[in-house]
Design a protein around this motif. Structure first.
Motif, PDB file in Angstrom:
ATOM      1  N   TRP A 200      35.529 -16.397  39.001  1.00 29.56           N
ATOM      2  CA  TRP A 200      37.035 -16.117  38.860  1.00 29.56           C
ATOM      3  C   TRP A 200      37.385 -17.704  38.470  1.00 29.56           C
ATOM      4  O   TRP A 200      37.462 -18.601  39.329  1.00 29.56           O
ATOM      5  CB  TRP A 200      37.774 -15.884  40.129  1.00 29.56           C
ATOM      6  N   ARG A 201      38.367 -17.574  37.124  1.00 27.35           N
ATOM      7  CA  ARG A 201      38.651 -19.048  36.555  1.00 27.35           C
ATOM      8  C   ARG A 201      39.978 -18.583  36.201  1.00 27.35           C
ATOM      9  O   ARG A 201      40.317 -17.880  35.478  1.00 27.35           O
ATOM     10  CB  ARG A 201      37.753 -19.439  35.687  1.00 27.35           C
ATOM     11  N   GLN A 202      40.903 -19.701  36.290  1.00 24.49           N
ATOM     12  CA  GLN A 202      42.435 -19.506  36.087  1.00 24.49           C
ATOM     13  C   GLN A 202      43.037 -20.564  35.712  1.00 24.49           C
ATOM     14  O   GLN A 202      42.859 -21.745  36.451  1.00 24.49           O
ATOM     15  CB  GLN A 202      43.375 -18.712  37.240  1.00 24.49           C
ATOM     16  N   TRP A 224      43.190 -16.335  32.720  1.00 28.88           N
ATOM     17  CA  TRP A 224      42.218 -16.022  33.692  1.00 28.88           C
ATOM     18  C   TRP A 224      41.277 -15.305  33.245  1.00 28.88           C
ATOM     19  O   TRP A 224      41.248 -14.372  32.530  1.00 28.88           O
ATOM     20  CB  TRP A 224      42.928 -15.491  35.055  1.00 28.88           C
ATOM     21  N   GLU A 225      40.042 -15.236  33.883  1.00 25.41           N
ATOM     22  CA  GLU A 225      38.813 -14.674  33.724  1.00 25.41           C
ATOM     23  C   GLU A 225      38.085 -14.470  34.906  1.00 25.41           C
ATOM     24  O   GLU A 225      37.728 -15.170  36.023  1.00 25.41           O
ATOM     25  CB  GLU A 225      37.923 -15.282  32.700  1.00 25.41           C
ATOM     26  N   LEU A 226      37.550 -13.051  35.203  1.00 22.52           N
ATOM     27  CA  LEU A 226      36.685 -12.956  36.216  1.00 22.52           C
ATOM     28  C   LEU A 226      35.146 -12.305  35.693  1.00 22.52           C
ATOM     29  O   LEU A 226      35.371 -11.159  34.845  1.00 22.52           O
ATOM     30  CB  LEU A 226      37.280 -11.867  37.317  1.00 22.52           C
ATOM     31  N   SER A 227      34.245 -12.842  36.085  1.00 25.03           N
ATOM     32  CA  SER A 227      33.074 -12.395  35.532  1.00 25.03           C
ATOM     33  C   SER A 227      32.686 -11.048  36.298  1.00 25.03           C
ATOM     34  O   SER A 227      32.101 -10.298  35.682  1.00 25.03           O
ATOM     35  CB  SER A 227      31.948 -13.368  35.759  1.00 25.03           C
ATOM     36  N   LEU A 663      39.578 -21.546  45.162  1.00 23.04           N
ATOM     37  CA  LEU A 663      40.166 -23.103  45.095  1.00 23.04           C
ATOM     38  C   LEU A 663      41.314 -22.923  44.372  1.00 23.04           C
ATOM     39  O   LEU A 663      41.039 -22.778  42.873  1.00 23.04           O
ATOM     40  CB  LEU A 663      38.981 -24.016  45.164  1.00 23.04           C
ATOM     41  N   LYS A 664      42.462 -24.035  44.775  1.00 23.40           N
ATOM     42  CA  LYS A 664      43.360 -24.000  43.711  1.00 23.40           C
ATOM     43  C   LYS A 664      43.997 -25.455  43.796  1.00 23.40           C
ATOM     44  O   LYS A 664      44.063 -26.033  44.750  1.00 23.40           O
ATOM     45  CB  LYS A 664      44.720 -23.100  44.011  1.00 23.40           C
ATOM     46  N   ILE A 665      44.109 -26.131  42.625  1.00 27.06           N
ATOM     47  CA  ILE A 665      44.655 -27.417  42.233  1.00 27.06           C
ATOM     48  C   ILE A 665      45.815 -27.464  41.404  1.00 27.06           C
ATOM     49  O   ILE A 665      45.779 -26.866  40.298  1.00 27.06           O
ATOM     50  CB  ILE A 665      43.568 -28.290  41.975  1.00 27.06           C
TER      51      ILE A 665
END
Length: 670
Positions: A200-202, A224-227, A663-665
């Motif tokens: 998952w990437r956002q 965002w994208e989720l494989s 994880l979020k930054i």
């Protein structure tokens, strides 16, 4: 194949969860005496924390203690501290609610009411008071299909009970009102990056700046994208279906845009969201085929103007519009292998005018009108290949006219009566009269009692009344003679505030629903059809305790006991949990670190076992207020719970993911 056809832990975890809840409630009670002195020093701040402003329970803006409802408010600080990623995540901790998922959409059960195949049509979803439910499916979107990034939310309000006297159709069992962030007065920018399990990437980028003197502008964009992750379905456990394992078919991607501007008496909002989501296991489709997916697109625009007539009166005018597009591609092995496509296009626009006045002694009055036009409520279904064949091509339009009024009368310094009524006339449906009456008695500085009675309605939507396909392509038939659903409810609420830092709430309710639309198989032709045959009666008791410490720590625990009688004998109560409990805690630590935990416990729902799932989030503020870093662990003890599936035979359960990380930054720039 169609949208409805495609949708739809063990005992130890629950036992541990009930113990944790009991311990949390005891801690909240004991903390009252231990922190009394500190509460006196910061009472005003803590009181505001536990008595937030509410705008969705009425056309008037009120404090929770003044509102004629047992409302729950989740603030932006709580959302961030707990690492919530979607609106569904936020609602999981609210008393009386059960959030479930078929791994594609999220569904909301309210106080023991949930029907398989319902798209949250009996819940009204608002953003800043504007209706989100579309004009074809009437659905309230809660998961990643919700068009607004959760980082842009100021607070979420849930108002249980019948809200049609205020908001009209769909508010049968509750209203969810999402309040968006205001732009800061100074220019600023921020970005957020999220990484997690399932690849998952956002990414989000937001910026704000002053405009037109005292105005503000906020612009934000997210992608965002989720494989995807693997999911095991026992009903498909065979070699030809990879032994029941659907491998990464719940992939998704999406993007969102949010623009909010305010200057003087004017305000404007634009919200756009689109999501493409793969289906893990959809009845009637080829199991594990990544080519089966949904695409949801929603856009909402709102332009508001308010003007004060004098010190006691003002008016508001709101122009609004929206669109919702749905596209579903289904790989069906009929044979031969066939690609079936299902689609819908919803368009609507309208205007709402409100007049507020306090000219009459001890009365707060609001009256208004709402007119909405829906030029498109179109649906279609066809085979794309290997041969093109059209099964449904339905084009419709609609309109709605509403008149409403509400009066809050302060009978005495301790007693307030609220009376509201709304008249809704929708094309193709009968005229509906929705009253509400509530009394609030402040018996003591520490005690508030509320009594609420209301009714609500929902007309049949375009999908239920007009969706039709031949047996070879899904087997649905239209029923234009459907009638409105009706619900009546009563609730008694007691709130105890022994100090500014504590609040206890006890609520007892009774709801009765008649003429509910239920999808049935017609024995004459073996086609599925909606009919007004559902009758339910629900009773329940809810208890909640909250405590806030001067250092910012918070603890909230609640327990809901509910019973549903299915008077129609159709098994409509099978998926309802008799017991639901939640415990949430937030505790600031040294060096700007915050630890937040949440445990949700849900009893058995039919053949689906109950579960207890815990989420833990640790966050740390970056130096000089430059941002925040957080790490969330969902399903901390890897309970791997299941929810009821979309089909009792082919998909009786929908397995949920086990332990996962996020994880979020967040970085801020001035």
């Amino acid at each position: 194949m169609d949208k409805v056809g495609a949708r739809r832990s063990g005992r130890g975890g629950i036992t541990q969860g009930w113990g944790a809840l009991a311990a949390g409630l005891c801690v909240a009670a004991a903390a009252q005496g231990a922190h009394a002195a500190a509460d006196d020093l910061v009472g005003a701040g803590l009181d505001a924390l536990l008595d937030l402003e509410v705008t969705g329970a009425s056309k008037l803006s009120l404090r929770m203690s003044e509102s004629a409802s047992s409302v729950t408010v989740i603030s932006a600080e709580q959302i961030r501290a707990h690492g919530h990623r979607t609106l569904a995540d936020v609602l999981r901790s609210v008393r009386g609610l059960v959030v479930s998922s078929d791994r594609t959409y999220h569904y909301l059960a309210v106080r023991g009411f949930s029907v398989a195949g319902d798209y949250n049509t009996r819940i009204l979803l608002l953003i800043d008071g504007s209706r989100v439910n579309d004009t074809i499916y009437d659905q309230a979107v809660l998961g990643s299909e919700f068009p607004l990034d959760i980082d842009l939310v100021e607070r979420v309000e849930f108002i249980p009970g019948q809200g049609s006297a205020v908001h009209g159709a769909n508010a049968l069992f509750g209203v969810v009102n999402v309040i968006t962030r205001r732009a800061p007065m100074a220019s600023s920018a921020e970005t957020a990056l999220g990484l997690g399990s399932g690849e998952w990437r956002q990414l989000r980028a937001s910026a704000s700046r002053p405009i037109a003197g005292d105005g503000q502008l906020l612009v934000s964009a997210s992608v965002w994208e989720l494989s995807g992750t693997d999911a095991y379905y026992a009903g498909f456990d065979a070699p030809e279906t990879n032994h029941g394992i659907s491998r990464r078919t719940d992939h998704e991607r999406g993007r969102q845009l949010f623009v909010k501007a305010a200057a003087g008496a004017w305000s404007a909002t634009l919200i756009h969201g689109e999501r493409t989501k793969g289906l893990t296991a959809s009845p009637g489709t080829v199991f594990g085929d990544p080519g089966t997916f949904y695409r949801d697109t929603q856009t909402m625009a709102d332009l508001g103007l308010q003007h004060r007539l004098d010190a006691l009166s003002h008016w508001k005018l709101r122009l609004y519009g929206g669109l919702y597009d749905f596209l579903g591609d289904y790989r069906i092995d009929v044979p031969p292998l066939t690609l079936n496509r299902d689609g819908a296009a919803s368009r609507w626009w309208g205007a709402e005018a409100l007049l507020f006045t306090e000219r009459f002694d001890a009365h707060k009055l609001v009256a208004g009108a709402d007119v909405q036009f829906s030029p498109r409520r179109d649906q279609w279904n066809l085979d794309v290949w290997p041969e093109r064949a059209t099964y449904l091509d339905d084009e419709r339009s609609g309109r709605r006219v509403s008149l409403f009024a509400e009066d809050q009368w302060s009978v005495s310094p301790s007693v307030t009566l609220t009376a509201g009524v709304r008249l809704d006339r929708q094309q193709g449906a009968s005229t509906q009269f929705s009253p509400r009456l509530a009394a609030v008695w402040r018996a003591h500085a520490q005690w508030v009692f509320k009594a609420i009675h209301g009714s609500a309605h929902r007309p049949p939507n375009a999908f239920e009344a007009y969706y039709s396909t031949p047996p070879a392509s899904g087997g649905y038939k239209a029923n234009p003679s459907l009638r409105n659903e009706r619900v009546r409810g009563q609730e008694i609420v007691a709130e105890w505030r022994p100090s500014a830092a504590d609040r206890w709430t006890v609520s007892a309710y009774r709801n009765e629903a008649r003429g509910l639309l239920v999808q049935q198989l017609d024995p004459d032709d073996d086609l599925l059809v909606y009919r007004n045959v559902g009758t339910l009666r629900a009773y329940g008791l809810e208890v909640e305790a909250e405590h806030a410490w001067p250092n910012g720590a918070q603890l909230r625990g609640n327990l809901g006991l509910q019973h549903v009688d299915d008077l129609s004998g159709l098994g409509l109560a099978d998926h309802n949990a008799a017991r639901v409990a939640k415990l949430t805690a937030l505790w600031p630590l040294p060096r700007g670190v915050t630890l937040a935990g949440e445990t949700v416990m849900v009893g058995r729902r039919g053949d689906v076992p109950g579960y207890g799932v815990t989420r833990l989030t640790a966050s740390a503020a970056l130096p000089q207020g430059r941002g925040n870093v957080s790490l969330s662990i969902h399903d901390l003890f890897d309970r791997r719970a299941s929810d009821p599936g979309s089909d009792s035979a082919l998909q009786p359960t929908a397995p949920q993911d086990g332990r996962s990380l996020r994880l979020k930054i967040e970085l801020k720039f001035q």
